[in-house]
Design a protein around this motif. Structure first.
Motif, PDB file in Angstrom:
ATOM      1  N   UNK A  92       0.692  -1.215   0.096  1.00  0.00           N
ATOM      2  CA  UNK A  92      -0.056  -0.054   0.074  1.00  0.00           C
ATOM      3  C   UNK A  92       0.830   1.220   0.187  1.00  0.00           C
ATOM      4  N   UNK A  93       1.992   1.225   0.856  1.00  0.00           N
ATOM      5  CA  UNK A  93       3.046   2.480   0.974  1.00  0.00           C
ATOM      6  C   UNK A  93       3.332   2.593  -0.669  1.00  0.00           C
ATOM      7  N   UNK A  94       3.776   1.518  -1.265  1.00  0.00           N
ATOM      8  CA  UNK A  94       4.294   1.624  -2.723  1.00  0.00           C
ATOM      9  C   UNK A  94       3.272   2.159  -3.428  1.00  0.00           C
ATOM     10  N   UNK A  95       2.201   1.570  -3.305  1.00  0.00           N
ATOM     11  CA  UNK A  95       1.023   2.001  -4.323  1.00  0.00           C
ATOM     12  C   UNK A  95       0.978   3.435  -4.014  1.00  0.00           C
ATOM     13  N   UNK A 112      -5.712   3.609  -2.438  1.00  0.00           N
ATOM     14  CA  UNK A 112      -4.390   3.252  -1.713  1.00  0.00           C
ATOM     15  C   UNK A 112      -4.271   3.943  -0.251  1.00  0.00           C
ATOM     16  N   UNK A 113      -4.944   5.265  -0.378  1.00  0.00           N
ATOM     17  CA  UNK A 113      -4.747   5.816   0.996  1.00  0.00           C
ATOM     18  C   UNK A 113      -5.823   5.536   1.753  1.00  0.00           C
ATOM     19  N   UNK A 114      -7.060   5.480   1.387  1.00  0.00           N
ATOM     20  CA  UNK A 114      -8.266   4.942   2.160  1.00  0.00           C
ATOM     21  C   UNK A 114      -7.933   3.450   2.691  1.00  0.00           C
ATOM     22  N   UNK A 115      -7.325   2.591   1.760  1.00  0.00           N
ATOM     23  CA  UNK A 115      -7.097   1.175   2.333  1.00  0.00           C
ATOM     24  C   UNK A 115      -6.022   1.150   3.388  1.00  0.00           C
ATOM     25  N   UNK A 116      -4.935   2.053   3.111  1.00  0.00           N
ATOM     26  CA  UNK A 116      -4.007   2.189   4.053  1.00  0.00           C
ATOM     27  C   UNK A 116      -4.290   2.379   5.434  1.00  0.00           C
ATOM     28  N   UNK A 117      -5.250   3.601   5.326  1.00  0.00           N
ATOM     29  CA  UNK A 117      -5.779   4.199   6.899  1.00  0.00           C
ATOM     30  C   UNK A 117      -6.613   3.047   7.197  1.00  0.00           C
ATOM     31  N   UNK A 121      -5.554   1.319  11.052  1.00  0.00           N
ATOM     32  CA  UNK A 121      -6.410   1.179  12.116  1.00  0.00           C
ATOM     33  C   UNK A 121      -6.712  -0.120  12.757  1.00  0.00           C
ATOM     34  N   UNK A 122      -6.860  -1.230  11.705  1.00  0.00           N
ATOM     35  CA  UNK A 122      -6.739  -2.708  12.250  1.00  0.00           C
ATOM     36  C   UNK A 122      -5.537  -3.152  12.919  1.00  0.00           C
TER      37      UNK A 122
END
Length: 140
Positions: A92-95, A112-117, A121-122
């Motif tokens: 995700x960081x690379x994305x 990518x930003x929403x998925x990383x956030x 959280x999890x």
């Protein structure tokens, strides 16, 4: 190790069903993204082309899709959720970085930003009360 146990105790005491649904939705999204990458391998190769000059492009292609699929299933069921998310974080960081190095795709950057956030959280929250981790822990 005590910090993780304290986080698990807090998360189990403050668990909510919508948060578990969010975890399942995250797992389904990652699994479907992995399926998408496997079925359209050229799209994945085009996405990682800005960092392919560094090397390891073939390794990345063979890491990203299976990591999304296996990690998505594990997150969906809540099995070793934190470990599955740790495997997703570099992807995700690379994305996010790839969007700034190559062609800017605002929709991919937003996802990518929403998925990383949500993954972040999890990573701290854990898998919650309605998960395989909680079930196996209660069997002891």
């Amino acid at each position: 190790m005590d910090t993780v146990k304290n986080l698990n105790k807090w998360a189990n005491a403050h668990t909510y069903f919508p948060i578990d649904l969010l975890r399942v939705a995250l797992g389904v999204f990652l699994f479907m993204k992995g399926i998408s990458f496997i079925t359209n391998i050229q799209y994945l190769a085009d996405l990682i082309s800005p960092i392919d000059r560094i090397g390891g492009g073939m390794f990345l292609i063979h890491y990203i899709a299976p990591a999304h699929m296996v990690g998505g299933i594990m997150i969906m069921f809540g099995l070793l959720t934190r470990w599955a998310i740790i495997a997703q974080l570099p992807i995700l960081i690379a994305a996010i970085i790839i969007n700034f190095m190559g062609e800017m795709h605002s929709q991919n950057l937003f996802l990518a930003i929403v998925t990383l956030a949500i993954c972040s959280f999890f990573l701290f929250y854990g898998s919650g009360k309605h998960s395989a981790d909680y079930y196996f822990k209660m069997q002891k």
